[in-house]
Write an enzyme that holds these catalytic residues in place. Structure first.
Site: not given
Length: 329
Positions: A138, A173, A223, A238, A246, A286, A294, A296
């Site tokens: 994050k 979050k 992604r 997504r 979400r 993301d 984000e 990842n």
């Protein structure tokens, strides 16, 4: 040998328990299958078996684990055969691929320390343990703030509420979640906002992230994969199910593979080489709309869906990058 290099590698994948993996969607299994398809030996190491030892005689010991030799099968319901199991020094492998899922708790941190000792003994580890520790998935966006939406990271209740008042519609979050867990959309006039903020922050004892809500989420939380610093040409958007904010697949989102937009590519090409130089072989960005939300680095996914829908073999590209890192190309 069906593809890949002229020399077989011994590749160990550090994972969560094997029986919990879902072959029909799991990127780690896709990597394992690609590795075997390239002619390499595949081993699974459950992260809980990682350890380190030395000897009373002063001879070097080092990092070790219980390694399970696997033969991969195409059947997603019966996807492997165990062909051997042995406690093994990590020095026995040509490369170790860290694929344990978050949470980034003390045991995850311990695994990175043990893998770093393996690195000190000459073991190639991807992603590099130090890089995993230094890149909170994050907080890492703060280094690339020019691509991020309006964001605040804090555990101070007043700061968080000020951001909600100022921004009007936000996403809250925790910093250590995954798969959409504990993500809340909060409006300025939400009657539950106080209890949500208090719960997420543990009454001001836990730091969280708040970001401006991006309505472009309706077109998908994209992604974008980076392999060896290079951008995979297809991402997986997504898309949230009806009534959801979400897009995570684990939260019921639908994955749609699509080519990268010019903005997607701009973000990815700016970040990819920077992170690769630090030892991050595989990264998942993301992006919602035109904003990075984000970065990842622990166990990025979506390889299976991208290949099924676009034909691009990201898992095979990752194994090729590993081969190159091991000096085979």
């Amino acid at each position: 040998m069906l593809g890949g290099s002229a020399r077989s590698l011994k590749l160990a994948f550090v994972i969560d328990p094997v029986d919990g993996l879902k072959a029909w969607k799991d990127s780690t299994i896709a990597m394992m299958r690609a590795a075997e398809n390239h002619g390499h030996d595949v081993f699974a190491i459950e992260a809980r078996t990682l350890g380190w030892r030395t000897t009373e005689t002063g001879h070097p010991g080092g990092a070790f684990a219980e390694a399970v030799h696997l033969h991969l099968r195409p059947d997603d319901h019966d996807w492997y055969r165990e062909t051997g199991r042995e406690w093994t020094p990590l020095k026995a492998f040509d490369a170790v691929i860290m694929r344990k899922d978050p949470p980034f708790d003390f045991e995850f941190l311990t695994a990175t320390w043990l893998l770093e000792r393996a690195e000190a003994d000459g073991v190639r580890v991807f992603n590099r343990p130090r890089a995993l520790r230094e890149h909170s998935e994050k907080i890492a966006i703060t280094e690339f703030a020019r691509f991020a939406p309006s964001t605040v990271i804090s555990r101070d209740l007043q700061q968080i509420h000020h951001f909600i008042d100022e921004t009007r519609d936000v996403i809250l979050k925790p910093l250590d979640g995954m798969g959409g867990s504990q993500i809340f959309r909060v409006h300025r006039n939400d009657p539950n906002r106080n209890v949500i903020v208090e719960t997420l922050t543990h009454e001001g004892q836990r730091t969280i992230m708040a970001q401006r809500y991006l309505p472009e989420i309706s077109q998908g939380d994209k992604r974008i994969l980076l392999i060896g610093g290079k951008v995979v040409p297809f991402c997986l958007a997504r898309i949230p199910k009806a009534g959801e904010t979400r897009g995570n697949l684990s939260a019921g989102g639908t994955g749609v593979a699509q080519e990268l937009s010019p903005r997607d590519r701009e973000i990815a090409e700016a970040i990819g080489p920077v992170l690769f130089k630090r030892g991050l072989m595989l990264v998942g960005l993301d992006v919602i709309g035109s904003h990075l939300t984000e970065i990842n680095v622990t166990s990025p996914t979506c390889m299976v869906e991208i290949r099924q829908q676009s034909g691009f073999d990201a898992a095979g590209a990752f194994i090729t990058a590993i081969e190159h890192a091991c000096g085979l190309s």
